[in-house]
Design a protein around this motif. Structure first.
Motif, mmCIF file in Angstrom:
data_model
loop_
_atom_site.group_PDB
_atom_site.id
_atom_site.type_symbol
_atom_site.label_atom_id
_atom_site.label_comp_id
_atom_site.label_asym_id
_atom_site.label_seq_id
_atom_site.Cartn_x
_atom_site.Cartn_y
_atom_site.Cartn_z
ATOM 1 N N ILE A 267 -25.472 9.462 -99.573
ATOM 2 C CA ILE A 267 -24.297 8.717 -100.051
ATOM 3 C C ILE A 267 -23.438 8.347 -98.851
ATOM 4 O O ILE A 267 -23.074 9.206 -98.047
ATOM 5 C CB ILE A 267 -23.492 9.576 -101.052
ATOM 6 N N PHE A 268 -23.135 7.060 -98.702
ATOM 7 C CA PHE A 268 -22.404 6.607 -97.519
ATOM 8 C C PHE A 268 -21.077 5.942 -97.842
ATOM 9 O O PHE A 268 -20.605 5.075 -97.115
ATOM 10 C CB PHE A 268 -23.309 5.693 -96.676
ATOM 11 N N TYR A 269 -20.493 6.335 -98.951
ATOM 12 C CA TYR A 269 -19.156 5.833 -99.277
ATOM 13 C C TYR A 269 -18.312 7.000 -99.767
ATOM 14 O O TYR A 269 -18.839 7.998 -100.265
ATOM 15 C CB TYR A 269 -19.243 4.749 -100.353
ATOM 16 N N GLU A 270 -17.010 6.855 -99.606
ATOM 17 C CA GLU A 270 -16.109 7.894 -100.080
ATOM 18 C C GLU A 270 -15.730 7.612 -101.530
ATOM 19 O O GLU A 270 -15.907 6.492 -102.021
ATOM 20 C CB GLU A 270 -14.861 7.933 -99.190
ATOM 21 N N ASP A 271 -15.192 8.618 -102.180
ATOM 22 C CA ASP A 271 -14.788 8.450 -103.583
ATOM 23 C C ASP A 271 -13.806 7.298 -103.748
ATOM 24 O O ASP A 271 -13.761 6.643 -104.790
ATOM 25 C CB ASP A 271 -14.140 9.741 -104.109
ATOM 26 N N SER A 272 -13.017 7.060 -102.698
ATOM 27 C CA SER A 272 -11.982 6.035 -102.771
ATOM 28 C C SER A 272 -12.521 4.621 -102.519
ATOM 29 O O SER A 272 -11.756 3.653 -102.567
ATOM 30 C CB SER A 272 -10.893 6.346 -101.739
ATOM 31 N N ALA A 273 -13.822 4.500 -102.237
ATOM 32 C CA ALA A 273 -14.384 3.186 -101.892
ATOM 33 C C ALA A 273 -14.260 2.203 -103.058
ATOM 34 O O ALA A 273 -14.323 2.595 -104.224
ATOM 35 C CB ALA A 273 -15.844 3.328 -101.487
ATOM 36 N N THR A 274 -14.100 0.928 -102.714
ATOM 37 C CA THR A 274 -14.055 -0.108 -103.745
ATOM 38 C C THR A 274 -15.453 -0.232 -104.365
ATOM 39 O O THR A 274 -16.445 0.126 -103.731
ATOM 40 C CB THR A 274 -13.686 -1.474 -103.127
ATOM 41 N N PRO A 275 -15.525 -0.752 -105.611
ATOM 42 C CA PRO A 275 -16.844 -0.925 -106.241
ATOM 43 C C PRO A 275 -17.788 -1.760 -105.368
ATOM 44 O O PRO A 275 -18.984 -1.491 -105.321
ATOM 45 C CB PRO A 275 -16.525 -1.664 -107.552
ATOM 46 N N GLU A 276 -17.228 -2.746 -104.652
ATOM 47 C CA GLU A 276 -18.061 -3.604 -103.792
ATOM 48 C C GLU A 276 -18.684 -2.784 -102.673
ATOM 49 O O GLU A 276 -19.875 -2.873 -102.403
ATOM 50 C CB GLU A 276 -17.231 -4.743 -103.174
ATOM 51 N N LYS A 277 -17.844 -1.993 -102.011
ATOM 52 C CA LYS A 277 -18.341 -1.190 -100.889
ATOM 53 C C LYS A 277 -19.386 -0.196 -101.409
ATOM 54 O O LYS A 277 -20.443 -0.014 -100.800
ATOM 55 C CB LYS A 277 -17.194 -0.449 -100.200
ATOM 56 N N ARG A 278 -19.087 0.426 -102.523
ATOM 57 C CA ARG A 278 -20.000 1.388 -103.124
ATOM 58 C C ARG A 278 -21.365 0.739 -103.375
ATOM 59 O O ARG A 278 -22.411 1.283 -102.996
ATOM 60 C CB ARG A 278 -19.387 1.869 -104.444
ATOM 61 N N ALA A 279 -21.345 -0.443 -103.965
ATOM 62 C CA ALA A 279 -22.595 -1.145 -104.278
ATOM 63 C C ALA A 279 -23.359 -1.481 -102.998
ATOM 64 O O ALA A 279 -24.578 -1.323 -102.920
ATOM 65 C CB ALA A 279 -22.295 -2.419 -105.067
ATOM 66 N N ARG A 280 -22.623 -1.926 -101.989
ATOM 67 C CA ARG A 280 -23.246 -2.296 -100.717
ATOM 68 C C ARG A 280 -23.908 -1.071 -100.065
ATOM 69 O O ARG A 280 -25.036 -1.133 -99.580
ATOM 70 C CB ARG A 280 -22.154 -2.865 -99.798
ATOM 71 N N MET A 281 -23.201 0.058 -100.085
ATOM 72 C CA MET A 281 -23.720 1.255 -99.446
ATOM 73 C C MET A 281 -24.895 1.843 -100.220
ATOM 74 O O MET A 281 -25.840 2.358 -99.643
ATOM 75 C CB MET A 281 -22.597 2.298 -99.297
ATOM 76 N N GLU A 282 -24.820 1.734 -101.562
ATOM 77 C CA GLU A 282 -25.942 2.231 -102.373
ATOM 78 C C GLU A 282 -27.204 1.419 -102.087
ATOM 79 O O GLU A 282 -28.305 1.964 -101.985
ATOM 80 C CB GLU A 282 -25.599 2.164 -103.871
ATOM 81 N N LYS A 283 -27.002 0.112 -101.950
ATOM 82 C CA LYS A 283 -28.131 -0.773 -101.666
ATOM 83 C C LYS A 283 -28.743 -0.413 -100.305
ATOM 84 O O LYS A 283 -29.958 -0.302 -100.150
ATOM 85 C CB LYS A 283 -27.637 -2.225 -101.669
ATOM 86 N N ALA A 284 -27.862 -0.206 -99.311
ATOM 87 C CA ALA A 284 -28.341 0.125 -97.960
ATOM 88 C C ALA A 284 -29.138 1.433 -97.975
ATOM 89 O O ALA A 284 -30.161 1.560 -97.295
ATOM 90 C CB ALA A 284 -27.163 0.224 -96.999
ATOM 91 N N ALA A 285 -28.668 2.401 -98.768
ATOM 92 C CA ALA A 285 -29.388 3.677 -98.835
ATOM 93 C C ALA A 285 -30.746 3.493 -99.513
ATOM 94 O O ALA A 285 -31.764 4.021 -99.062
ATOM 95 C CB ALA A 285 -28.546 4.709 -99.583
#
Ligand code: ADP
Ligand code: MN
Length: 331
Positions: free
Chosen positions: A111-129
């Motif tokens: 997991i490469f985003y913090e709990d406070s991450a925006t939904p966009e950032k979360r989606a981007r980081m999930e995709k990268a992982a």
């Protein structure tokens, strides 16, 4: 101030002092807080051997702000060892003292985003992982440099390689980082009799890191394991001997048993003093492995250990076991 020559990953801007002993990294509050807590909280004492030594932070020009430091930042002559840069973290340079440091940065976790991450950032980081080895295995080869015996410069493998490979290719990546000299490729890497004890001892250290992290409630986002080993044959040979790394793990255990029995006659205090002396006298080890990059790490009591990081370390243990077997089989 000099850019770190052996920087294999991350953002540019990591620098070292002129003598190469200290590393200066642009500081972010979470990383400062992490190191300060590791040196000051007794509950985190077990982590200390597995992170770079922390010397404090540099704030205003000419003024050194230190917390609990391992070693003074000034020389015996009272000269400041570093040129202050506003807002830098001062750490031990893990590559210092190596002649030909082969270095790998292995990013841990899923997991490469913090709990406070925006939904966009979360989606981007999930995709990268998902698109890399991270999600499936908890590791990603961020970047590495390897020295061959016949070249003064290392061969650098950039993050694009680690980002592009499939999980099944991780063992190839690890083999690239730990090449071994063979009759057909004599200068490819260390000779087998040096690479094997290094790999075996390193494997035990990584296992210890896993055991330690099982007891630390934290979320380590974007952190890495940094592995450094000596690729200069002469210095590797000396260091393997000095550190008494055994070629065979059973031999190693047997010797440890003998040492423990023999040590029982001494009282504990003497032993401690001896250990400290030894540490000071001993030159740089044949390899080192530490956790680095706590810019997004939070200690979270009551939340349990970081399962993604533990999975990554488990993956690395399997990869090291595989490499040990491969190298062991070679003659
Ligand atoms: P970033 O937040 O930019 O990823 P890192 O802490 O991961 O920063 O550092 C970037 C790179 O610098 C690492 O990949 C490694 O090559 C090098 N590095 C970081 N810390 C150390 C250290 N203590 N000793 C030696 N090299 C280091
Ligand atoms: Mn990093």
């Amino acid at each position: 101030m000099i850019p770190l020559a052996a920087q294999v990953g991350g953002h540019p801007g990591v620098q070292t002092t002129e003598d190469g002993s200290l590393l200066l990294k642009p500081a972010v509050p979470l990383e400062i807080e992490f190191y300060q807590r590791v040196v000051s909280e007794s509950g985190l004492v077990h982590l200390r051997p597995f992170v770079p030594k922390f010397f404090g932070t540099l704030r205003l020009e000419g003024k050194v702000e230190t917390t609990e430091i391992d070693e003074p930042l000034v020389t015996d002559e009272g000269v400041l060892k570093v040129t202050p840069i506003d807002g830098s973290l001062v750490l031990e340079n893990l590559v210092h003292g190596f002649t030909k440091p082969s270095v790998i940065d292995i990013k841990l976790g899923t997991i490469f985003y913090e709990d406070s991450a925006t939904p966009e950032k979360r989606a981007r980081m999930e995709k990268a992982a998902l698109e890399t080895t991270s999600f499936e295995t908890g590791v990603r080869l961020t970047g590495f440099q390897v020295y061959t015996n016949d070249s003064p410069d290392p061969i650098l493998t950039r993050k694009e390689y680690g980002n592009s490979i499939k999980s099944s290719q991780l063992s190839e990546g690890i083999a690239r980082f730990f090449p071994v000299s063979s009759p057909s490729t004599p200068s490819a890497g260390l000779p087998r009799h040096l690479l094997l004890p290094i790999l075996r001892s390193l494997r035990e250290d990584v296992a210890e890191i896993r055991e330690t992290l099982e007891g630390v409630d934290m979320r380590m986002i974007g952190g890495s394991l940094l592995i450094v080993y000596e690729s200069d044959w002469t210095r590797a040979e000396e260091a393997v001997k000095l550190y008494e790394l055994e070629n065979d793990s059973e031999e190693m255990e047997a010797e440890n048993d003998v040492e423990i029995t023999a040590g029982e006659d001494n009282d504990g205090e003497d032993e401690d003093i001896e250990d400290e002396d030894e540490e000071e006298d001993l030159p740089v080890p044949p390899y080192t492995v530490k956790l680095i990059d706590f810019a997004h790490t939070r200690l979270m009591p009551g939340h349990g250990p970081d399962q993604g990081v533990l999975m990554g370390i488990g993956t690395l243990l399997k990869l090291l076991d595989g490499r040990i077997q491969e190298v062991d089989k070679m003659t």
